[in-house]
Design an enzyme around this catalytic site. Sequence first.
Site, mmCIF file in Angstrom:
data_model
loop_
_atom_site.group_PDB
_atom_site.id
_atom_site.type_symbol
_atom_site.label_atom_id
_atom_site.label_comp_id
_atom_site.label_asym_id
_atom_site.label_seq_id
_atom_site.Cartn_x
_atom_site.Cartn_y
_atom_site.Cartn_z
ATOM 1 N N PRO A 1 0.826 -1.204 0.000
ATOM 2 C CA PRO A 1 0.000 0.000 0.000
ATOM 3 C C PRO A 1 0.862 1.257 0.000
ATOM 4 C CG PRO A 1 0.017 -1.003 2.181
ATOM 5 C CD PRO A 1 0.710 -1.953 1.256
ATOM 6 N N SER B 1 -3.982 1.662 -0.205
ATOM 7 C CA SER B 1 -3.814 2.473 1.008
ATOM 8 C C SER B 1 -5.088 3.229 1.380
ATOM 9 C CB SER B 1 -2.688 3.475 0.765
ATOM 10 O OG SER B 1 -2.702 4.491 1.736
ATOM 11 N N GLN C 1 -5.804 -1.411 2.986
ATOM 12 C CA GLN C 1 -4.955 -1.097 4.149
ATOM 13 C C GLN C 1 -5.615 -0.003 4.960
ATOM 14 O OE1 GLN C 1 -2.983 2.102 4.062
ATOM 15 N NE2 GLN C 1 -2.556 1.778 6.246
ATOM 16 N N LEU C 2 -5.655 -0.204 6.262
ATOM 17 C CA LEU C 2 -6.368 0.730 7.145
ATOM 18 C C LEU C 2 -5.421 1.502 8.057
ATOM 19 C CD1 LEU C 2 -9.215 1.614 8.305
ATOM 20 C CD2 LEU C 2 -8.854 -0.158 10.046
ATOM 21 N N TYR C 3 -5.503 2.843 7.996
ATOM 22 C CA TYR C 3 -5.066 3.692 9.097
ATOM 23 C C TYR C 3 -6.350 4.006 9.840
ATOM 24 C CZ TYR C 3 -0.465 4.643 6.945
ATOM 25 O OH TYR C 3 0.802 4.544 6.417
ATOM 26 N N THR D 1 -2.264 -1.201 9.490
ATOM 27 C CA THR D 1 -0.862 -0.767 9.646
ATOM 28 C C THR D 1 -0.652 -0.274 11.067
ATOM 29 O OG1 THR D 1 -0.657 -0.240 7.309
ATOM 30 C CG2 THR D 1 0.898 0.844 8.791
ATOM 31 N N LYS E 1 0.188 -5.151 9.598
ATOM 32 C CA LYS E 1 1.383 -4.733 8.840
ATOM 33 C C LYS E 1 2.264 -3.861 9.739
ATOM 34 C CE LYS E 1 2.687 -2.123 4.651
ATOM 35 N NZ LYS E 1 3.176 -0.807 5.073
ATOM 36 N N SER F 1 7.254 -5.633 8.366
ATOM 37 C CA SER F 1 7.518 -4.387 7.625
ATOM 38 C C SER F 1 8.035 -3.323 8.570
ATOM 39 C CB SER F 1 6.208 -3.904 6.975
ATOM 40 O OG SER F 1 6.383 -2.628 6.380
ATOM 41 N N HIS G 1 7.902 -0.297 7.079
ATOM 42 C CA HIS G 1 7.353 0.797 6.268
ATOM 43 C C HIS G 1 8.397 1.290 5.269
ATOM 44 C CE1 HIS G 1 3.479 3.121 7.033
ATOM 45 N NE2 HIS G 1 3.948 3.741 5.962
ATOM 46 N N ARG H 1 10.482 3.973 6.804
ATOM 47 C CA ARG H 1 9.784 5.267 6.901
ATOM 48 C C ARG H 1 9.012 5.405 8.209
ATOM 49 N NH1 ARG H 1 8.805 7.121 1.478
ATOM 50 N NH2 ARG H 1 6.783 8.047 1.906
ATOM 51 N N GLY I 1 12.601 -2.856 1.138
ATOM 52 C CA GLY I 1 13.922 -3.004 0.525
ATOM 53 C C GLY I 1 14.027 -4.035 -0.580
ATOM 54 N N GLY J 1 7.324 -1.432 -2.592
ATOM 55 C CA GLY J 1 6.742 -0.097 -2.528
ATOM 56 C C GLY J 1 7.397 0.796 -3.561
ATOM 57 N N ARG J 2 8.557 1.360 -3.217
ATOM 58 C CA ARG J 2 9.195 2.344 -4.101
ATOM 59 C C ARG J 2 9.397 1.851 -5.529
ATOM 60 N NH1 ARG J 2 11.536 2.682 0.765
ATOM 61 N NH2 ARG J 2 11.465 4.630 1.950
HETATM 62 C C1 LIG Z 1 5.412 6.912 -1.045
HETATM 63 C C2 LIG Z 1 5.034 5.815 -0.084
HETATM 64 C C3 LIG Z 1 3.791 5.847 0.518
HETATM 65 C C4 LIG Z 1 3.424 4.843 1.422
HETATM 66 N N1 LIG Z 1 2.168 4.858 1.969
HETATM 67 C C5 LIG Z 1 1.796 3.868 2.800
HETATM 68 C C6 LIG Z 1 0.471 3.817 3.305
HETATM 69 O O1 LIG Z 1 -0.365 4.652 3.002
HETATM 70 N N2 LIG Z 1 0.155 2.794 4.142
HETATM 71 C C7 LIG Z 1 1.066 1.829 4.508
HETATM 72 O O2 LIG Z 1 0.736 0.923 5.258
HETATM 73 N N3 LIG Z 1 2.317 1.847 4.019
HETATM 74 C C8 LIG Z 1 2.708 2.825 3.163
HETATM 75 N N4 LIG Z 1 3.965 2.833 2.649
HETATM 76 C C9 LIG Z 1 4.891 1.731 2.993
HETATM 77 C C10 LIG Z 1 4.745 0.582 1.991
HETATM 78 O O3 LIG Z 1 3.518 -0.071 2.129
HETATM 79 C C11 LIG Z 1 5.845 -0.474 2.190
HETATM 80 O O4 LIG Z 1 5.851 -0.901 3.528
HETATM 81 C C12 LIG Z 1 7.222 0.044 1.823
HETATM 82 O O5 LIG Z 1 7.182 0.950 0.753
HETATM 83 C C13 LIG Z 1 8.111 -1.119 1.450
HETATM 84 O O6 LIG Z 1 9.414 -0.699 1.290
HETATM 85 P P1 LIG Z 1 10.088 -0.349 -0.118
HETATM 86 O O7 LIG Z 1 9.563 0.970 -0.529
HETATM 87 O O8 LIG Z 1 11.538 -0.321 0.235
HETATM 88 O O9 LIG Z 1 9.728 -1.448 -1.088
HETATM 89 C C14 LIG Z 1 4.342 3.820 1.744
HETATM 90 C C15 LIG Z 1 5.596 3.795 1.118
HETATM 91 C C16 LIG Z 1 5.944 4.776 0.218
HETATM 92 C C17 LIG Z 1 7.293 4.708 -0.449
#
Ligand SMILES: Cc1cc2nc3c(=O)[nH]c(=O)nc-3n(C[C@H](O)[C@H](O)[C@H](O)COP(=O)(O)O)c2cc1C
Length: 414
Positions: A131, A160, A181-183, A209, A284, A306, A308, A311, A341, A362-363
């Site tokens: 998400p 998301s 995915q829930l906040y 999350t 998550k 995870s 995140h 992040r 990653g 994600g990225r």
């Molecule tokens: C721009 C961006 C926005 C994200 N937004 C959410 C989100 O809204 N909810 C959530 O659970 N994780 C969010 N994530 C985390 C991703 O779900 C995931 O855990 C993470 O990107 C995986 O790592 P990676 O970017 O290295 O692949 C976000 C990640 C990025 C890069």
Amino acid sequence: MSKPYGRTIYRRQLLRFLFSSPLLALPGATWLGDRLEASETTSEIPRGPIITSPSEAVNVFDFEAAAREKLPPAHFGYLTTGVDDDATLRANRAGFSKFQIRPRRLVDVASVDPSLDLFGATWKSPIVLAPAASQKAFHPDGEIAAARAAGAKGHLMILSTGTTASFEDVRAAHGGPIWFQLYPTDTWRIAQALVKRAEAAGCPVLVLTVDLPAGRNTETERRFARTDTRQCSSCHAPGLSGYVRRKPMFDRLDVTGVGLFSPQLTWDVVRRLKDTTRMKLVLKGIETQEDAELCLRHGVDGIIVSNHGGRAEESGRSTIECLPEIVDAVRGRIPILIDSGFRRGTDVFKALALGARAIGIGRPYLWGLAAFGQPGVERILEILNREFELMMRHAGVTSLAKLDRSFVVDRRRT
Ligand SMILES: Cc1cc2nc3c(=O)[nH]c(=O)nc-3n(C[C@H](O)[C@H](O)[C@H](O)COP(=O)(O)O)c2cc1C
């Protein structure tokens, strides 16, 4: 004339020297001269010019520079950022090198099957779109383009809470059962409304999350935003009401006084969600054996290991290193997914060998989306699937069920 030219040469030499320095051969953000550098690319192999079409990409990293070129600095900063010093972001990549692969030989690998069965659905690949909020900040088609790509390639997508297209539209664009995915916010009434809406739209699995109870310190994002000359306040208003202006899941919900993240997100909320919905509940952001055990005790149906993508908190610990203790605690009773990653087919292979059922990216898909829209996301998936299937063949693994810990060496303590 000669002076500035000489200075340019000197500057180039200096930059080359700095780039070849092991200190800077790390992904993350660095000030280099007058330019803010943030790149996950660590290889010293010449990369050539920035790709201009998805087919030119050799690996997923090639999309990062193309995404950066297309995006305004503040949006690229949001995409690329970790927290604090971006140490956990780097740790996520470095963690994979602590596990090595033990390939088996003389197995007929003419046909390998990477398909995944999860909660009654079958997917063509164990690679899942994690998400990610606000995808229209990366491409005008946002989540719709990502969903079309995932659907076309047979991949699960998790949408998301902060999506910029509605669950109903994204599900239709994907064509299959996507997860939500829930906040939960800090207000139960809002959480309930979001859950009911996803359930009514045919969502089979709710992903809660749990790793952001307290906001976060995204310094790289802030540094990039400072280099952006556009007037950001014309799109971004302060507070949750500003945030949800372009977030259709909050349509018709009164968010006055509501906070997106809740410091009171506890196991009590997990219990209430279990009582509220018939959807499967996956947590998550789990990183420890203790919390994995509590997931089992609270009837949670699945776990996503995870951080995140580096992040949330600056733990300094990669998710691939967290995975074994969680697999040991769960002992096969519920499925474990993992993200953070993942950039290579070998990363996917190692995680599945250690006991994960599926992995999230994600990225990488957001780079693909930002650079080229739907075809960019499709190409990211193609590259990762091709690398993963190649690794299956090299290791003599013909299906995911045959992949186990005998295929990896754990070098963390040696
Ligand atoms: C721009 C961006 C926005 C994200 N937004 C959410 C989100 O809204 N909810 C959530 O659970 N994780 C969010 N994530 C985390 C991703 O779900 C995931 O855990 C993470 O990107 C995986 O790592 P990676 O970017 O290295 O692949 C976000 C990640 C990025 C890069």
